[in-house]
Design a protein around this motif. Structure first.
Motif, mmCIF file in Angstrom:
data_model
loop_
_atom_site.group_PDB
_atom_site.id
_atom_site.type_symbol
_atom_site.label_atom_id
_atom_site.label_comp_id
_atom_site.label_asym_id
_atom_site.label_seq_id
_atom_site.Cartn_x
_atom_site.Cartn_y
_atom_site.Cartn_z
ATOM 1 N N PHE A 64 -8.339 14.101 5.689
ATOM 2 C CA PHE A 64 -8.951 13.229 6.688
ATOM 3 C C PHE A 64 -9.357 14.053 7.919
ATOM 4 N N THR A 87 -9.122 6.442 13.206
ATOM 5 C CA THR A 87 -8.289 5.505 12.434
ATOM 6 C C THR A 87 -8.412 4.093 13.000
ATOM 7 N N GLY A 121 4.003 4.299 7.585
ATOM 8 C CA GLY A 121 4.183 5.043 6.339
ATOM 9 C C GLY A 121 5.125 6.222 6.444
ATOM 10 N N SER A 129 -3.572 0.572 8.864
ATOM 11 C CA SER A 129 -4.922 0.037 8.658
ATOM 12 C C SER A 129 -5.103 -1.344 9.272
ATOM 13 N N THR A 181 0.849 -1.188 0.000
ATOM 14 C CA THR A 181 0.000 0.000 0.000
ATOM 15 C C THR A 181 0.888 1.243 0.000
ATOM 16 N N PRO A 214 1.852 4.760 1.197
ATOM 17 C CA PRO A 214 1.549 5.569 2.384
ATOM 18 C C PRO A 214 0.800 6.848 2.016
ATOM 19 N N LYS A 215 -0.057 7.258 2.925
ATOM 20 C CA LYS A 215 -0.802 8.492 2.719
ATOM 21 C C LYS A 215 0.151 9.685 2.814
ATOM 22 N N THR A 216 -0.229 10.759 2.157
ATOM 23 C CA THR A 216 0.581 11.976 2.117
ATOM 24 C C THR A 216 0.065 12.973 3.150
ATOM 25 N N ASP A 260 -3.355 13.960 2.192
ATOM 26 C CA ASP A 260 -4.364 12.960 2.584
ATOM 27 C C ASP A 260 -4.724 13.129 4.060
ATOM 28 N N LEU A 261 -3.704 13.345 4.885
ATOM 29 C CA LEU A 261 -3.920 13.532 6.323
ATOM 30 C C LEU A 261 -4.809 14.745 6.572
ATOM 31 N N ILE A 291 -2.823 6.908 10.538
ATOM 32 C CA ILE A 291 -3.642 6.921 9.324
ATOM 33 C C ILE A 291 -3.190 5.839 8.341
ATOM 34 N N ASN A 292 -1.929 5.406 8.457
ATOM 35 C CA ASN A 292 -1.399 4.364 7.575
ATOM 36 C C ASN A 292 -1.456 2.970 8.192
#
Length: 169
Positions: A15, A158, A100, A115, A4, A6-8, A11-12, A112-113
């Motif tokens: 969210f 999360t 991430g 999951s 996957t 990682p969110k940036t 993205d954070l 957030i990463n």
């Protein structure tokens, strides 16, 4: 297992916005240590964090988020956090896989990463005395300020139930 991405930070922020959580971010040159980040104190009020990514012998991972100048006794902290053994630092590969982020950018926002909920998030009770908590937004070239209760709300959103404990000396 699929890799996957990682969110940036974007993205954070999206969210946090989706949760209605107020946040403010200041961009700055990359900082890798608490010592390097001290120059930012005048610009950013609130509690500043230091994060320790640790694991026990059963490969249970913990992120200890403490006030930047706090001391954590790695020989005894396992007794407080409920680890199966004394803890050691988690490897950078696991840090990237679970949160991430790379060393120097470790943050509670890494939840957030996570999951698969591989990491237990432990927030030091002394840090949580601050109304505002400052964390890297998944990269060490910015600092994001968030309310203490909103940080707990973010973690819950999360799927992580943050543990607030006194883990510092």
């Amino acid at each position: 297992m699929t890799e996957t991405v990682p969110k940036t930070p974007a993205d954070l922020f999206a969210f946090l916005d989706g949760l209605g959580i107020e946040h403010k971010t200041l961009t700055h040159p990359p900082v890798f240590t608490v010592a390097e980040s001290v120059s930012l104190r005048d610009e950013i009020p609130g509690g500043h964090t230091k994060n320790l990514f640790v694991k026990d012998k059963k490969d249970q991972f913990f992120l200890l988020t403490v006030e930047e100048n706090a001391v954590v006794d790695l020989k005894t902290v396992h007794l407080t956090i409920g680890a199966a053994s004394k803890v050691s630092f988690g490897k950078p590969e696991k840090l990237m896989e679970y949160l991430g982020v790379v060393p120097g950018s470790v943050t509670a926002f890494g939840a957030i990463n996570d999951s698969e909920h591989k990491v237990t998030f432990v927030l030091d009770a002394d840090l949580m005395q601050h109304d505002i908590i400052n964390c890297h937004p998944l990269s060490n070239d910015a600092t994001t300020s968030i309310g203490r209760d909103d940080l707990l709300r973010f973690l819950a959103a999360t799927g992580h139930e943050a543990v607030v404990l006194k883990v510092t000396a």
